[in-house]
Design a protein around this motif. Sequence first.
Motif, PDB file in Angstrom:
ATOM      1  N   PRO A  52      -7.546 -11.030  23.850  1.00  0.00           N
ATOM      2  CA  PRO A  52      -6.340 -11.619  24.415  1.00  0.00           C
ATOM      3  C   PRO A  52      -6.698 -12.315  25.723  1.00  0.00           C
ATOM      4  CG  PRO A  52      -6.010  -9.313  23.871  1.00  0.00           C
ATOM      5  CD  PRO A  52      -7.469  -9.597  23.722  1.00  0.00           C
ATOM      6  N   ARG A 104       0.326  -1.744  12.823  1.00  0.00           N
ATOM      7  CA  ARG A 104       1.461  -2.378  13.503  1.00  0.00           C
ATOM      8  C   ARG A 104       2.765  -1.654  13.132  1.00  0.00           C
ATOM      9  NH1 ARG A 104       3.303  -4.902  17.764  1.00  0.00           N
ATOM     10  NH2 ARG A 104       1.264  -5.849  17.872  1.00  0.00           N
ATOM     11  N   GLY A 120       2.912  -4.735  23.819  1.00  0.00           N
ATOM     12  CA  GLY A 120       3.494  -5.682  22.872  1.00  0.00           C
ATOM     13  C   GLY A 120       2.463  -6.192  21.896  1.00  0.00           C
ATOM     14  N   SER A 121       1.273  -6.455  22.398  1.00  0.00           N
ATOM     15  CA  SER A 121       0.226  -6.948  21.505  1.00  0.00           C
ATOM     16  C   SER A 121      -0.988  -6.031  21.604  1.00  0.00           C
ATOM     17  CB  SER A 121      -0.163  -8.374  21.883  1.00  0.00           C
ATOM     18  OG  SER A 121      -0.625  -8.393  23.201  1.00  0.00           O
ATOM     19  N   GLU A 122      -1.812  -6.085  20.592  1.00  0.00           N
ATOM     20  CA  GLU A 122      -2.964  -5.188  20.550  1.00  0.00           C
ATOM     21  C   GLU A 122      -4.077  -5.698  21.477  1.00  0.00           C
ATOM     22  OE1 GLU A 122      -4.007  -4.907  16.413  1.00  0.00           O
ATOM     23  OE2 GLU A 122      -1.913  -4.764  15.851  1.00  0.00           O
TER      24      GLU A 122
END
Length: 147
Positions: A52, A104, A120-122
């Motif tokens: 990310p 998820r 929120g995101s991995e």
Amino acid sequence: MAGSGGLGGGAGDLQGAGTGQGTALRALRAPLALVVLLLSAYCLFALPGRCPPAARAPAPVPAPAEPPHTSLRLRAPGLPVASGPGRRRFPQALIVGVKKGGTRALLEFLRLHPDVRALGSEPHFFDRCYDRGLAWYRGWVMFQHVS
Ligand SMILES: Nc1ncnc2c1ncn2[C@@H]1O[C@H](COP(=O)(O)OS(=O)(=O)O)[C@@H](OP(=O)(O)O)[C@H]1O
């Protein structure tokens, strides 16, 4: 004669067909090369996955824990437990799973609980971003926690 003429014509046709195939193959070369290029780019970047974006600001030094009565007050109905003041700390649980293993879905079900705070995101720290180090991980996953 007719037979040989026919044969000759057939060979000519075959030769013509061969030339036509060659031209068609040559014409397909550019689009094929483009497809191969796009597939290579996809395999290179999308399949292994990327980290990310860079970590947010480094985690501040944890604030001193609040007295127990404060946390009890903050647990009043309707107030999300994890959104109030508190100290930042590492997650207490990690979800680990293979791709398409349903991680998820598990996360979303756990997140429904008011005492659970989740990203929120991995972050993909252990499989993709490990070389970014613990400081990056801290900046990414530290949660505000009400003690
Ligand atoms: N309970 C249950 N039963 C059957 N299938 C389920 C379940 N929960 C999640 N799924 C399916 O799992 C797929 C997503 O898995 P992940 O969350 O691990 O995906 S990912 O790899 O992180 O992208 C995704 O499959 P696809 O829709 O084919 O992508 C989900 O539909």
